[in-house]
Design an enzyme around this catalytic site. Structure first.
Site, PDB file in Angstrom:
ATOM      1  N   CYS A 123      -2.853 -31.689  40.120  1.00  9.22           N
ATOM      2  CA  CYS A 123      -3.459 -32.652  41.035  1.00  9.22           C
ATOM      3  C   CYS A 123      -3.620 -34.006  40.354  1.00  9.22           C
ATOM      4  CB  CYS A 123      -4.827 -32.133  41.487  1.00  9.22           C
ATOM      5  SG  CYS A 123      -5.564 -33.141  42.791  1.00  9.22           S
ATOM      6  N   TYR A 129     -10.245 -36.779  50.683  1.00  5.07           N
ATOM      7  CA  TYR A 129     -10.744 -36.584  49.314  1.00  5.07           C
ATOM      8  C   TYR A 129     -10.920 -35.091  49.055  1.00  5.07           C
ATOM      9  CZ  TYR A 129     -11.666 -41.553  49.494  1.00  5.07           C
ATOM     10  OH  TYR A 129     -11.513 -42.914  49.622  1.00  5.07           O
ATOM     11  N   SER A 130     -10.513 -34.674  47.848  1.00  3.10           N
ATOM     12  CA  SER A 130     -10.685 -33.269  47.469  1.00  3.10           C
ATOM     13  C   SER A 130     -12.139 -33.005  47.109  1.00  3.10           C
ATOM     14  CB  SER A 130      -9.839 -32.943  46.237  1.00  3.10           C
ATOM     15  OG  SER A 130      -8.483 -33.148  46.502  1.00  3.10           O
ATOM     16  N   TYR A 176      -0.713 -37.819  44.906  1.00  2.00           N
ATOM     17  CA  TYR A 176      -0.567 -39.009  45.761  1.00  2.00           C
ATOM     18  C   TYR A 176      -0.105 -40.194  44.935  1.00  2.00           C
ATOM     19  CZ  TYR A 176      -3.483 -36.211  48.836  1.00  2.00           C
ATOM     20  OH  TYR A 176      -3.992 -35.190  49.590  1.00  2.00           O
ATOM     21  N   GLU A 222      -1.054 -31.193  44.502  1.00  2.00           N
ATOM     22  CA  GLU A 222      -1.743 -32.124  45.403  1.00  2.00           C
ATOM     23  C   GLU A 222      -1.682 -33.476  44.690  1.00  2.00           C
ATOM     24  OE1 GLU A 222      -3.652 -30.822  48.290  1.00  2.00           O
ATOM     25  OE2 GLU A 222      -5.510 -31.965  48.239  1.00  2.00           O
TER      26      GLU A 222
HETATM   27  P1  NAP Z   1      -5.039 -43.176  36.389  1.00  2.00           P
HETATM   28  O1  NAP Z   1      -6.338 -43.499  35.727  1.00  2.00           O
HETATM   29  O2  NAP Z   1      -4.182 -44.283  36.862  1.00  2.00           O
HETATM   30  O3  NAP Z   1      -4.149 -42.302  35.429  1.00  2.00           O
HETATM   31  C1  NAP Z   1      -4.635 -41.143  34.824  1.00  2.00           C
HETATM   32  C2  NAP Z   1      -3.741 -40.803  33.673  1.00  2.00           C
HETATM   33  O4  NAP Z   1      -2.449 -40.364  34.130  1.00  2.00           O
HETATM   34  C3  NAP Z   1      -3.483 -41.980  32.752  1.00  2.00           C
HETATM   35  O5  NAP Z   1      -3.587 -41.503  31.443  1.00  2.00           O
HETATM   36  C4  NAP Z   1      -2.062 -42.368  33.085  1.00  2.00           C
HETATM   37  O6  NAP Z   1      -1.379 -42.999  32.010  1.00  2.00           O
HETATM   38  C5  NAP Z   1      -1.460 -41.024  33.339  1.00  2.00           C
HETATM   39  N1  NAP Z   1      -0.141 -41.057  33.971  1.00  2.00           N
HETATM   40  C6  NAP Z   1       0.476 -42.120  34.566  1.00  2.00           C
HETATM   41  N2  NAP Z   1       1.714 -41.766  34.964  1.00  2.00           N
HETATM   42  C7  NAP Z   1       1.887 -40.472  34.603  1.00  2.00           C
HETATM   43  C8  NAP Z   1       2.976 -39.548  34.731  1.00  2.00           C
HETATM   44  N3  NAP Z   1       4.125 -39.893  35.299  1.00  2.00           N
HETATM   45  N4  NAP Z   1       2.805 -38.298  34.254  1.00  2.00           N
HETATM   46  C9  NAP Z   1       1.631 -37.941  33.664  1.00  2.00           C
HETATM   47  N5  NAP Z   1       0.582 -38.767  33.490  1.00  2.00           N
HETATM   48  C10 NAP Z   1       0.701 -40.024  33.973  1.00  2.00           C
HETATM   49  O7  NAP Z   1      -5.315 -42.141  37.554  1.00  2.00           O
HETATM   50  P2  NAP Z   1      -6.179 -42.356  38.855  1.00  2.00           P
HETATM   51  O8  NAP Z   1      -6.176 -43.806  39.214  1.00  2.00           O
HETATM   52  O9  NAP Z   1      -7.477 -41.682  38.679  1.00  2.00           O
HETATM   53  O10 NAP Z   1      -5.288 -41.623  39.917  1.00  2.00           O
HETATM   54  C11 NAP Z   1      -5.481 -40.292  40.249  1.00  2.00           C
HETATM   55  C12 NAP Z   1      -4.570 -39.902  41.389  1.00  2.00           C
HETATM   56  O11 NAP Z   1      -5.105 -38.701  41.926  1.00  2.00           O
HETATM   57  C13 NAP Z   1      -4.500 -40.910  42.526  1.00  2.00           C
HETATM   58  O12 NAP Z   1      -3.157 -41.080  42.886  1.00  2.00           O
HETATM   59  C14 NAP Z   1      -5.284 -40.208  43.631  1.00  2.00           C
HETATM   60  O13 NAP Z   1      -4.820 -40.559  44.914  1.00  2.00           O
HETATM   61  C15 NAP Z   1      -4.992 -38.769  43.317  1.00  2.00           C
HETATM   62  N6  NAP Z   1      -5.903 -37.769  43.884  1.00  2.00           N
HETATM   63  C16 NAP Z   1      -7.226 -38.030  44.052  1.00  2.00           C
HETATM   64  C17 NAP Z   1      -8.045 -37.066  44.643  1.00  2.00           C
HETATM   65  C18 NAP Z   1      -9.502 -37.332  44.924  1.00  2.00           C
HETATM   66  O14 NAP Z   1     -10.114 -36.462  45.552  1.00  2.00           O
HETATM   67  N7  NAP Z   1     -10.077 -38.437  44.549  1.00  2.00           N
HETATM   68  C19 NAP Z   1      -7.507 -35.827  44.999  1.00  2.00           C
HETATM   69  C20 NAP Z   1      -6.151 -35.587  44.794  1.00  2.00           C
HETATM   70  C21 NAP Z   1      -5.370 -36.566  44.218  1.00  2.00           C
HETATM   71  P3  NAP Z   1      -1.021 -44.562  31.945  1.00  2.00           P
HETATM   72  O15 NAP Z   1      -1.868 -45.093  30.831  1.00  2.00           O
HETATM   73  O16 NAP Z   1       0.430 -44.595  31.611  1.00  2.00           O
HETATM   74  O17 NAP Z   1      -1.356 -45.205  33.247  1.00  2.00           O
END
Ligand code: NAP
Length: 411
Positions: free
Chosen positions: A369, A201-202, A411, A409
């Site tokens: 990210c 986790y970041s 995933y 960054e």
């Molecule tokens: P989410 O709610 O599923 O999506 C966030 C937004 O991104 C939604 O508006 C979504 O639109 C949009 N989106 C979907 N596909 C896209 C694309 N191709 N280009 C641009 N925008 C797009 O996001 P989440 O579930 O929070 O996921 C966040 C990601 O960050 C995860 O994969 C996680 O592993 C990663 N991450 C997390 C951390 C951490 O520390 N927690 C750190 C680094 C990375 P739609 O309405 O179309 O779905």
């Protein structure tokens, strides 16, 4: 210059399963697909690896940087490595194999010059980034942290259950920088009866703590109830973390990451592009800048933040309270009733003028990210705004990577 190794000797590339946090970065980076994984381990195929080193700098833990001199015929195979719980010890080579042949040809499978990077972002930090500490605490020597806060940062009536979790380290050192991550060891075992591996986790807080001057940090964690394809799935670590209560103890390893770091020199600008919980490092960097407003040394902050709806955007309330002359906020909402679907890349195009202005300044660093899928869209948008002005994106892209000014960054 190193003498070439005898043909029957291989400098075998191995990944340390005790340090690896299974983030997939090496497999994605390898230009010749020599790295593979199963549910247990990430491993290097000795039949394919040419020692090009492309995977080494991006690895956040250093688990990738292990080498053994082996008799080629006895190299560890993929199946054997997949079953490892730890790296085997060094073995002495037989004397016959250890002697280099006179005038021997360089071996095609010995380490060669670094391959040109195929990664979309930089594998080096910005020149002025502070020195990061990594791997202070490992699977064998984890740190015990205490939960001092755990609360939901998305609307209670929405599907996105995202938590802001604060961990305190008491008197023990846990030095971190914005952009770094930590590993959490969830309790219990997997379906094969093995201890769960760490989840990464970041940090969502700056280097001087979630609360300035305290030895603590925060994470942004979304409760996983379905996989990327929408099928029901129970996230082992995310559910564990989201259910933690105040004063619970958590096993932590890390810190990790030595490239996705913010610049440390005056008047450095940040373009921050994130989706969902990918906002964690952006919150950390923004807070670092906010705490330094009075120094007058801050550069410009430009944020592109994507979420389904306003109520599913983590930290919406505090974010909107930040002064407009401190940070330029652009929200891309994809599922807001009555509004057209917007992604961060759409807003980058809408704001082409300011993006170009910042890209032209060598004090600007870009951080991306969140969801993997956004990588291509963001790169296309940056290319389009550059080319609209008659500039060559490939030259700028190379410079951004070389100078550690473009970081991903995802995933
Ligand atoms: P989410 O709610 O599923 O999506 C966030 C937004 O991104 C939604 O508006 C979504 O639109 C949009 N989106 C979907 N596909 C896209 C694309 N191709 N280009 C641009 N925008 C797009 O996001 P989440 O579930 O929070 O996921 C966040 C990601 O960050 C995860 O994969 C996680 O592993 C990663 N991450 C997390 C951390 C951490 O520390 N927690 C750190 C680094 C990375 P739609 O309405 O179309 O779905």
């Amino acid at each position: 210059m190193n003498a070439p190794l005898p043909a029957e000797v291989l400098k075998q590339h191995l990944i340390d399963p005790e340090i690896c946090i299974r983030c997939n970065t090496c497999e994605e980076t390898c230009p010749i697909k020599a790295i593979t994984h199963d549910s247990n381990n990430y491993v290097v195929d000795p039949e394919i690896c040419n020692g090009c080193m492309a995977c080494v700098p991006p690895c956040p833990t250093g688990a990738i940087d292990n080498w053994r001199l082996m008799v080629r015929a006895e190299a560890y195979g993929v199946q054997e490595q997949l079953g490892w719980e730890e790296l085997p010890g060094e073995k002495a080579l037989p004397e016959t194999a250890a002697a280099a042949p006179a005038g021997g040809e360089p071996d095609a499978q010995q380490p060669v010059a670094p391959a040109p990077s195929t990664a979309p972002g930089a594998t080096v930090p910005p020149w002025s980034a502070a020195h990061p500490y990594v791997n202070l605490y490992t699977h064998k020597t984890p740190m015990t942290a205490t939960v001092v806060g755990n609360y939901r940062v998305t609307g209670a009536d929405t599907e996105s259950d995202i938590h802001h979790i604060v961990l305190d380290f008491g008197d023990l050192p846990f030095p971190v920088l914005e952009g770094q991550s930590i590993g959490i060891l969830p309790p219990g075992v997997d379906a094969q009866g093995r201890a769960h591996h760490a989840r990464q986790y970041s940090l969502a807080s700056p280097r001087d703590g979630e609360r300035a001057g305290y030895n603590n940090l925060s994470l942004t964690v979304k409760r996983v109830t379905e996989d990327h394809a929408g099928a029901a799935a129970h996230g082992v670590c995310s559910n564990y973390l989201c259910d933690l209560a105040k004063n619970d103890k958590v096993q932590v390893i890390g810190p990790f990451g030595h490239t996705f770091l913010m610049p440390n020199h005056p008047r450095a600008n940040l373009i921050m592009i994130c989706t969902g919980t990918g906002s964690a490092p952006m919150r950390a960097m923004t807070e670092r800048y906010r705490r330094r407003i009075e120094t007058g040394e801050n550069g410009r902050l430009l944020l592109f933040f994507g979420a389904r709806t306003e109520r599913e955007l983590p930290y919406f309330g505090p974010l909107m309270k930040l002064p407009r002359d401190f940070i330029d906020i652009n929200l891309a909402l994809s599922r807001e009733a009555g509004q057209p679907k917007r992604y961060v890349q759409d807003l980058i195009r809408d704001r082409a003028g300011v993006v170009r202005e910042l890209l032209a300044d060598r004090n600007t660093c870009i951080y991306v990210c969140g969801l993997k899928g956004m990588e291509v869209g963001v790169l296309d948008a940056l290319r389009d705004v550059t080319m609209q002005a008659g500039q060559d994106w490939s030259i700028l892209h190379d410079a951004l990577r070389r100078e550690g000014r473009l970081h991903f960054e995802t995933y």
